[in-house]
Design a protein around this motif. Structure first.
Motif, PDB file in Angstrom:
ATOM      1  N   LYS A  97     -14.826 -24.093  77.765  1.00  0.00           N
ATOM      2  CA  LYS A  97     -13.380 -24.279  77.848  1.00  0.00           C
ATOM      3  C   LYS A  97     -12.900 -25.488  77.048  1.00  0.00           C
ATOM      4  O   LYS A  97     -11.690 -25.737  76.970  1.00  0.00           O
ATOM      5  N   ARG A  98     -13.814 -26.239  76.448  1.00  0.00           N
ATOM      6  CA  ARG A  98     -13.438 -27.474  75.761  1.00  0.00           C
ATOM      7  C   ARG A  98     -13.017 -27.202  74.312  1.00  0.00           C
ATOM      8  O   ARG A  98     -13.529 -27.808  73.372  1.00  0.00           O
ATOM      9  N   VAL A  99     -12.097 -26.292  74.126  1.00  0.00           N
ATOM     10  CA  VAL A  99     -11.674 -25.953  72.771  1.00  0.00           C
ATOM     11  C   VAL A  99     -10.158 -26.051  72.671  1.00  0.00           C
ATOM     12  O   VAL A  99      -9.445 -26.112  73.674  1.00  0.00           O
ATOM     13  N   HIS A 100      -9.672 -26.046  71.439  1.00  0.00           N
ATOM     14  CA  HIS A 100      -8.241 -26.109  71.184  1.00  0.00           C
ATOM     15  C   HIS A 100      -7.552 -24.836  71.696  1.00  0.00           C
ATOM     16  O   HIS A 100      -8.118 -23.733  71.640  1.00  0.00           O
ATOM     17  N   ALA A 101      -6.328 -24.989  72.193  1.00  0.00           N
ATOM     18  CA  ALA A 101      -5.592 -23.844  72.731  1.00  0.00           C
ATOM     19  C   ALA A 101      -5.387 -22.754  71.687  1.00  0.00           C
ATOM     20  O   ALA A 101      -5.348 -21.562  72.019  1.00  0.00           O
ATOM     21  N   GLY A 102      -5.263 -23.148  70.415  1.00  0.00           N
ATOM     22  CA  GLY A 102      -5.093 -22.148  69.362  1.00  0.00           C
ATOM     23  C   GLY A 102      -6.323 -21.283  69.200  1.00  0.00           C
ATOM     24  O   GLY A 102      -6.222 -20.056  69.056  1.00  0.00           O
ATOM     25  N   LEU A 103      -7.499 -21.908  69.240  1.00  0.00           N
ATOM     26  CA  LEU A 103      -8.734 -21.132  69.158  1.00  0.00           C
ATOM     27  C   LEU A 103      -8.883 -20.249  70.381  1.00  0.00           C
ATOM     28  O   LEU A 103      -9.305 -19.085  70.275  1.00  0.00           O
ATOM     29  N   ARG A 104      -8.538 -20.766  71.553  1.00  0.00           N
ATOM     30  CA  ARG A 104      -8.616 -19.962  72.769  1.00  0.00           C
ATOM     31  C   ARG A 104      -7.719 -18.731  72.658  1.00  0.00           C
ATOM     32  O   ARG A 104      -8.122 -17.620  73.039  1.00  0.00           O
ATOM     33  N   ALA A 105      -6.514 -18.900  72.124  1.00  0.00           N
ATOM     34  CA  ALA A 105      -5.608 -17.755  71.952  1.00  0.00           C
ATOM     35  C   ALA A 105      -6.218 -16.732  70.999  1.00  0.00           C
ATOM     36  O   ALA A 105      -6.190 -15.518  71.262  1.00  0.00           O
ATOM     37  N   TYR A 106      -6.788 -17.207  69.886  1.00  0.00           N
ATOM     38  CA  TYR A 106      -7.431 -16.304  68.924  1.00  0.00           C
ATOM     39  C   TYR A 106      -8.529 -15.498  69.606  1.00  0.00           C
ATOM     40  O   TYR A 106      -8.641 -14.278  69.423  1.00  0.00           O
ATOM     41  N   GLU A 107      -9.343 -16.170  70.399  1.00  0.00           N
ATOM     42  CA  GLU A 107     -10.468 -15.503  71.049  1.00  0.00           C
ATOM     43  C   GLU A 107     -10.012 -14.515  72.119  1.00  0.00           C
ATOM     44  O   GLU A 107     -10.641 -13.468  72.314  1.00  0.00           O
ATOM     45  N   LEU A 108      -8.914 -14.807  72.793  1.00  0.00           N
ATOM     46  CA  LEU A 108      -8.390 -13.867  73.794  1.00  0.00           C
ATOM     47  C   LEU A 108      -7.860 -12.602  73.123  1.00  0.00           C
ATOM     48  O   LEU A 108      -8.094 -11.486  73.595  1.00  0.00           O
ATOM     49  N   PHE A 109      -7.126 -12.765  72.012  1.00  0.00           N
ATOM     50  CA  PHE A 109      -6.658 -11.592  71.270  1.00  0.00           C
ATOM     51  C   PHE A 109      -7.854 -10.785  70.754  1.00  0.00           C
ATOM     52  O   PHE A 109      -7.849  -9.547  70.809  1.00  0.00           O
ATOM     53  N   GLN A 110      -8.851 -11.485  70.245  1.00  0.00           N
ATOM     54  CA  GLN A 110     -10.031 -10.809  69.722  1.00  0.00           C
ATOM     55  C   GLN A 110     -10.731  -9.992  70.809  1.00  0.00           C
ATOM     56  O   GLN A 110     -11.065  -8.823  70.597  1.00  0.00           O
ATOM     57  N   ARG A 111     -10.931 -10.611  71.954  1.00  0.00           N
ATOM     58  CA  ARG A 111     -11.612  -9.901  73.034  1.00  0.00           C
ATOM     59  C   ARG A 111     -10.759  -8.738  73.550  1.00  0.00           C
ATOM     60  O   ARG A 111     -11.289  -7.676  73.901  1.00  0.00           O
ATOM     61  N   ALA A 112      -9.449  -8.912  73.587  1.00  0.00           N
ATOM     62  CA  ALA A 112      -8.564  -7.822  74.002  1.00  0.00           C
ATOM     63  C   ALA A 112      -8.712  -6.623  73.069  1.00  0.00           C
ATOM     64  O   ALA A 112      -8.725  -5.466  73.512  1.00  0.00           O
TER      65      ALA A 112
END
Length: 352
Positions: A245-260
């Protein structure tokens, strides 16, 4: 009929294409490919010109030279193509344009004495890498590969020679360079090269205990697997990318879209929609552009509209996907919307 343009034929064969497979990849008929190769005419649009260069694994400038002196069927005026064919950067020009003279001198000294590298030197090399990332927007992935290769060799020598006090910084930067080099191999479908660099980026990020770079390397590996239609690997890699969870919110958003998108393609619609809503919510609270990491300057709402478009398409909402892609391109800066990496967004926006 003009003499066959042997350079184009050689490029095609080296890229592993037959005339038929190249035509299929570009959405044209085989006759069109034959006419390119015999010099009857050229690609008629900048986008087709760019995609042909990508498939042939050459720069757009090289492709332009292949077509020089073809006289019969005119394509768009040279100045219209030129804005899509900026000169590929070289390390000397990067040092001159990205750095002031003192910084360039300091970096040049460290190239000869890598054991002298300190945190400031690594920051200078980081700025060079950032400059190259923006240069890619104006050229293509293949155009910047040579200079990224030079930066990779420098980063590797700095990491190998670094003192204990800066080793984590040096290996972290090396991981980022390796990750970027792997990313650049994806547009040309050079999957072996992409995976080799992304695997090394992952290992070096683990060594440096750098959560942002580790998560980025894993998510880019997931993207590579997704482009190869390897959903099983994409699923495992995207899940791993989301663990820390220690990542930038922008990267987290990218990864959530990717997993979706991965879940939607795996027919897990309910889970995909839930992640899509979470990603949308995260985008609404992204930090200001000035707080974005240099490796993630593209973590912006317009960019994520494109990611949403891919998820909607995977979910079967084709009209929603097309509208999201149209909105994405309309809100992006012009140099982004016309860049090589935005090609899939342009294709989706133009879908019927």
């Amino acid at each position: 009929m003009k003499e066959p343009r042997r350079a184009l034929v050689t490029d095609r064969e080296r890229a592993g294409h037959t005339q038929e497979s190249l035509a299929t990849a570009l959405g044209v008929d085989v006759k069109t490919v034959r006419n390119w190769e015999n010099g009857t005419y050229k690609p008629r649009t900048p986008d087709l010109h760019r995609r042909l260069a990508e498939e042939l694994r050459i720069t757009r400038r090289q492709l332009t030279l292949r077509f020089d002196h073809t006289a019969h069927n005119e394509i768009d005026p040279p100045d219209q193509l030129a804005e899509h064919q900026a000169r590929p950067p070289r390390l000397a020009s990067v040092l001159e344009e990205a750095l002031d003279s003192e910084e360039a001198d300091r970096l040049s000294y460290s190239l000869h004495w890598p054991e002298s590298v300190d945190h400031s030197t690594l920051d200078i090399l980081q700025r060079c890498l950032t400059y190259i990332r923006h240069a890619e927007d104006d050229t293509s992935s293949s155009a910047v590969i040579p200079v990224v290769g030079e930066v990779q060799r420098i980063a590797n020598s700095f990491a190998n020679a670094s003192r204990a006090s800066i080793r984590r910084h040096a290996t972290g930067l090396l991981s980022e360079v390796e990750q970027y080099r792997g990313w650049l191999a994806i547009p040309s479908r050079d999957w072996h090269t992409a995976q080799r660099h992304l695997d090394r980026a992952t290992v070096v990020a683990l060594e440096s205990d750098d959560p942002l770079r580790l998560s980025t390397a894993l998510s880019f590996s997931a993207y590579s697997a997704l482009r190869r239609f390897d959903l099983s690997s994409a699923d495992a890699l995207s899940e791993a990318a989301l663990r820390d969870k220690r990542v930038h919110a922008g990267l987290r958003a990218y990864e959530l879209f990717q997993r979706a998108e991965i879940l939607a393609r795996s027919a897990l619609r309910k889970a995909s929609v839930a992640l899509l809503l979470s990603a949308d919510g995260l985008v609404e609270h992204l930090p200001d552009d000035t707080d974005l990491p240099s490796s993630g300057y593209w973590y912006t709402p317009p960019f994520f509209l494109g990611q949403k478009a891919f998820v909607l398409r995977a979910l079967g909402d084709y009209s929603g996907a097309r509208q999201a892609a149209v909105d994405c391109l309309a809100e992006m800066p012009p140099d982004w919307s016309e860049s090589e990496w935005a090609a899939r967004r342009r294709e989706l926006a133009g879908a019927g």
